[in-house]
Design an enzyme around this catalytic site. Structure first.
Site, PDB file in Angstrom:
ATOM      1  N   THR A 912      15.617 -31.562 128.054  1.00  8.24           N
ATOM      2  CA  THR A 912      14.614 -32.452 127.456  1.00  8.24           C
ATOM      3  C   THR A 912      14.552 -32.319 125.943  1.00  8.24           C
ATOM      4  O   THR A 912      14.095 -33.228 125.256  1.00  8.24           O
ATOM      5  CB  THR A 912      13.228 -32.158 128.055  1.00  8.24           C
ATOM      6  OG1 THR A 912      12.918 -30.780 127.879  1.00  8.24           O
ATOM      7  CG2 THR A 912      13.195 -32.491 129.538  1.00  8.24           C
ATOM      8  N   CYS A 913      14.976 -31.185 125.414  1.00 12.13           N
ATOM      9  CA  CYS A 913      14.975 -31.021 123.957  1.00 12.13           C
ATOM     10  C   CYS A 913      15.894 -32.039 123.293  1.00 12.13           C
ATOM     11  O   CYS A 913      15.639 -32.484 122.178  1.00 12.13           O
ATOM     12  CB  CYS A 913      15.421 -29.613 123.582  1.00 12.13           C
ATOM     13  SG  CYS A 913      14.450 -28.305 124.363  1.00 12.13           S
TER      14      CYS A 913
END
Length: 945
Positions: A912-913
């Site tokens: 998700t980063c």
């Protein structure tokens, strides 16, 4: 003085004979003529005497006749003042009347300017001052010698004969109030609907009041009296139906004098006063005058004259009324039957001299000529019916997967591109006389617009949707669209040409009325979307330029002024609706980017990870841990947050936060805290089930502080461009946008209560039969509490006379008073990160859209799985940083699985980063779908890895 009275009355000459009658008559006339001249000093002396008379606490009535020495002296003084008007064979005609030094001129100058003249004198003497033989010459003199009279009156304020009252109200102001009192009668006459002086010319009266009121306003402006001190009811300063403004630090003496002065003007606030003037204006009779050499004063009392009269009176009340501002005047103007309709008809004839300049059809569609373009064909009719095929609306509906019944998405209409149709329709809503705002319109149009906007905005506060949309009173919907178009063009062009301050009263009232109409249209559409976009179609500056211009305007203006005074601000904050929604979202992001740049230049941000806030969050206590570690940060919450999660088993989770975990934290904490089960927020009773603060939250531990913290959470999400999964009640959002909520918005909060109040409002019988009082009952944790809607409300029965007060008091409590502590707390937290001026870019529905984006379910789950946010980026995936990426992960199935024909067992995962979906190399599409659906619906952390 008694001897002088006798000398000027031939009946008192005991020695007179028929032979000496002519000489005696000439002598009396000479004496009276000298008394009425400035050389005698008679009127200055009488002024000094009357000015020292006490003002009785209780007004005397005509039946109370005093006989003491003071009364006899006062009677003598008044007799001498009036003697030049009544002397035998003494006529004030021709050029004598035009002499500034004549009795009429001196009387106007020194007696009519005495503070509270009619209150100082016994009522029996006031009746003499009202006589036609006295007032008519004075009114004529004031009209014909206006410049000379006003010049001389201005000098009185500097004479030693004045008391301290001139420092608050100048002499011209007292002349205004005295003439109104003399023309309209005493307080006891107010019960009489025919309270105007029947023997005088109404046109003279109206014209003189206009002259004096204009001069008084000029004095107030030059003296620095702020009109905003007593503003009209606001839509962006937001109080109840009471005027608001900055606190006045005047002393009690000044405040009392202002209240007494405004009371003298109260007759003009009576409905009979306006009705009588309107009836006179409809007749064909012209004003007569004794001076045939001045035909310019032979004019009829026009509607425009009455408009000037009340426009000036409205402004005077706005400045000088310390308690209710212009409310008494607005109540009378707004509720006088037919007056607003008459005003609008006059405006239409001036602004739209040619029929067909603006589409007047009830359903936005017409077969008439619109401007120079003619509408043909069913397809184009559909486009018009839905607001001209607004392309942004269509695009947004396509993205969200929603269908819009009846909307034609074809690329052309009758062979014309849709964009061309939009442009043609926007041309229809342009109002040519207003292309430069208030700068180039005539003084007459400006006056009519000011009075109409101020009065109609007041009426809009109490008009319910049944009256507005179904009964269509006072205007049909096609007229409402014209009104909206006029206001929209006037305000936008005034702001665009920087001419707001040239006519501030007009612009303030126009902005207020425009906001009320736009917000009503946002709730229940009655205008095509192109109407609101029309003025800025050709002159709209680029987004970056508009954003920077706004910041410059704001930096050069006091923040309080920019947020509370309607005309202070830029196009963006006052008329943001002239920009399409997508462009306003881009502006919002531009503001945030500018703020991040300024923070970086100030040294608050120097590099990756600089000044980041490190927090540790337990999965099972996400709200409590977030509140404990972040609530005290305030605006420092703009910095990066590095989150470390601890699983419900107490084990630190794997993974480093490069932005993904913080996004997950914000979405998860909002999901938990905004849940109705948590107790801070509840859901509205409408089908939308929007969120609104729970009234019982104040009983929870740190309830108000928690709501303030949630404001910071939402602010942080908006600041970072992270979308949340909730929508707030329009009433609640109105508070966050700095706007007051009125009766009709109750339908979006509690439809049942709204229906009940409408039943009470339109009840035809005796409302006492319903046994209502000014209270309501609230339940909290099993206990019932009685809330009084007004002091002593439990002892006040609802009657036919006060039912409107009850309806609006109940709505005010539900929409404003009850929610205020919670909305204020949330607002404090939200504005720690998001400037209030940025919020004003959006209406309530758009604000929710900015928070949550667009929906379809499984796609939302996939987006959240990859990006930690369940919503697609508001402006599309091209604005997602880092870009959305699918990474193929080589993952062969085991030999045993291959022999058995099985596919890869590994589940998809995500970083998700970096907004990256890690997809194993499945052999079958069915496996890919099944595994992906399982992964995105499992709502787990890094266990899938």
């Amino acid at each position: 003085m008694r001897f002088l009275v006798v000398l000027t009355d031939l009946k008192g000459w005991k020695s007179i004979t028929n032979n000496s009658l002519k000489d005696a008559d000439a002598t009396v006339n000479d004496l009276v003529g000298f008394m009425g001249s400035c050389e005698s000093g008679l009127y200055i002396s009488i002024r000094r005497y009357i000015n020292k008379l006490d003002i009785p606490v209780i007004s005397q009535t005509k039946t109370m006749v005093q006989t003491d020495d003071k009364f006899l002296i006062t009677t003598t003084a008044v007799t001498l003042a009036l003697r030049p008007f009544h002397a035998t064979n003494f006529q004030l005609t021709g050029l004598d009347l035009l002499d500034m030094h004549s009795a009429a001129g001196q009387y106007c100058l020194f007696l009519l300017t005495i503070p509270m003249l009619t209150q100082r004198l016994p009522a029996v003497l006031v009746s003499a001052l009202k006589h036609k033989s006295i007032l008519s010459p004075c009114l004529q003199t004031l009209l014909i010698l206006r410049d000379n009279i006003l010049k001389e009156i201005s000098k009185i304020d500097h004479l030693k004969i004045e008391q301290h009252s001139s420092k608050v109200i100048p002499a011209v102001g007292w002349a205004l109030s005295n003439i109104i009192c003399l023309f309209t009668g005493s307080e006891n006459d107010f019960l009489d609907p025919g309270g105007l002086n029947q023997s005088l010319d109404y046109a003279f009266y109206v014209h003189v009041v206009i002259i004096l009121a204009e001069s008084l306003l000029s004095w107030l402006d030059n003296s620095g009296w702020p009109e905003k001190e007593n503003q009209f009811p606001q839509v962006n300063a937001e109080t109840s139906a009471e005027p608001v403004g900055k606190v006045s630090y005047e002393n009690e003496t000044t405040r009392t004098l202002k209240m007494s002065y405004v009371d003298l003007l109260s007759p003009v606030c009576q409905q009979w006063h306006l009705s009588k003037l309107l009836s006179i204006s409809k007749t064909a009779a012209y004003v007569h005058t004794d001076d045939a050499q001045n035909p310019k004063y032979l004019r009829k009392l026009e509607l425009l004259d009455i408009a000037y009269f009340y426009s000036y009176i409205l402004r005077i009340f706005s400045i000088l009324n310390p308690t209710h501002g212009p409310l008494p005047v607005l109540n009378m103007l707004s509720f006088t039957p037919g007056y607003l309709v008459t005003l609008w008809e006059a405006l239409e004839s001036l602004l739209f001299p040619r029929k067909g300049d603006i589409c007047a059809d009830h359903d936005f569609s017409t077969s008439k000529i619109l401007g120079n373009k003619k509408v043909r064909g069913d397809k184009k009719q559909k486009q018009l019916n839905k607001g001209g095929g607004n392309k942004w609306t269509n695009i947004l509906h396509k993205i969200s997967g929603k269908s819009q019944a009846g909307v034609d998405y074809t690329d052309s209409v009758d062979g014309q591109p849709t964009s061309q149709v939009d442009e043609d329709l926007q041309d229809v809503w342009a109002v040519e006389p207003l292309t430069c705002g208030p700068q180039k319109i005539s003084k007459d149009i400006s006056c009519l617009l000011h009075l109409f906007c101020a009065s109609y905005s007041h009426l809009l506060l109490v008009l319910d949707d049944i009256e507005f949309y179904e009964k269509q009173v006072p205007f049909m919907l096609e007229q409402q669209r014209r009104i909206a178009s006029v206001l929209n063009n006037l305000v936008y062009n005034g702001l665009a040409h920087s001419t707001v301050q040239q006519n501030k009263p007009l612009m303030d009232s126009a902005i207020r009325c425009l906001h009320l109409m736009y917000e009503r249209d946002c709730r229940h559409q009655f205008c095509p979307p192109v109407l609101w976009l029309s003025p800025a179609r050709k002159s709209r500056p680029p987004i970056a330029v508009a954003a920077r211009t706004h910041e410059i305007v704001l930096s050069n203006t006091k923040l309080d002024d920019a947020l509370t005074v309607p005309s202070v601000g830029s196009v963006i904050t006052i008329t943001p609706h002239v920009y399409p929604f997508e462009e306003r979202v881009q502006m919002f992001r531009e503001f945030i980017n500018m703020d991040k740049v300024s923070r970086k230049m100030a040294g608050e941000v120097t590099g990756p990870g600089s000044r980041a806030v490190e927090i540790v969050i337990r999965r099972g206590h996400i709200v409590e841990d977030g509140f404990r570690q972040l609530n005290t940060l305030g605006s420092r919450l703009k910095s990066s947050i590095h989150v470390s999660f601890v699983s419900e088993c107490g084990v630190p989770e794997a993974g480093l936060d490069y932005g993904g975990l913080s996004k997950e934290f914000l979405t998860d904490i909002s999901k938990a805290a905004f849940s109705p089960e948590y107790g801070l927020f509840s859901q509205t009773l409408t089908s939308d089930r929007f969120l609104i603060p729970n009234p019982t939250a104040r009983y929870l531990e740190n309830g108000i502080q928690m709501i303030e913290f949630l404001g910071r959470v939402v602010g942080k999400a908006l600041y970072e461009g992270i979308l949340l999964d909730y929508s707030f009640s329009h009433v609640f959002v109105q508070k966050l946008l700095g706007r007051y909520s009125f009766l009709d918005e109750l339908s979006t909060l509690d439809p049942e209560l709204y229906r009940n109040l409408m039943y009470v409002k339109h009840y035809d019988g005796d409302i006492k039969d319903l046994s209502l009082d000014f209270t309501l009952t609230e339940e909290s944790f099993g206990k019932h509490y009685v809330i009084e809607l007004k002091p002593g409300g439990k002892n006040v029965c609802v009657t036919n006379e006060n039912k409107m007060q009850y309806v609006h008091a109940m709505a005010d409590y539900k929409l404003n008073r009850q929610i205020l502590p919670y909305s204020n707390a949330f607002y404090r937290g939200l504005t720690d990160l998001i400037s209030p001026s940025w919020l004003k870019l959006f209406n309530a529905s758009e604000f929710n859209q900015v928070i949550k984006g667009f929906e379809p379910k499984e796609r939302c789950m996939l987006v959240k799985f990859v990006t930690s946010c369940s919503r697609a980026p508001l402006l599309g995936f091209k604005h997602l940083q880092p870009s959305f990426t699918i990474h193929k992960v080589a993952c062969d199935a085991s030999l045993l699985a291959t022999i058995g024909g099985q596919d890869v067992e590994r589940l998809p995962s995500a970083s998700t980063c970096y907004n990256t979906l890690k997809l194993p190399t499945y052999k079958r599409a069915s496996t890919l779908r099944a595994k992906l659906l399982y992964a995105i619906s499992s709502n787990t952390g890094f266990e899938l890895s």
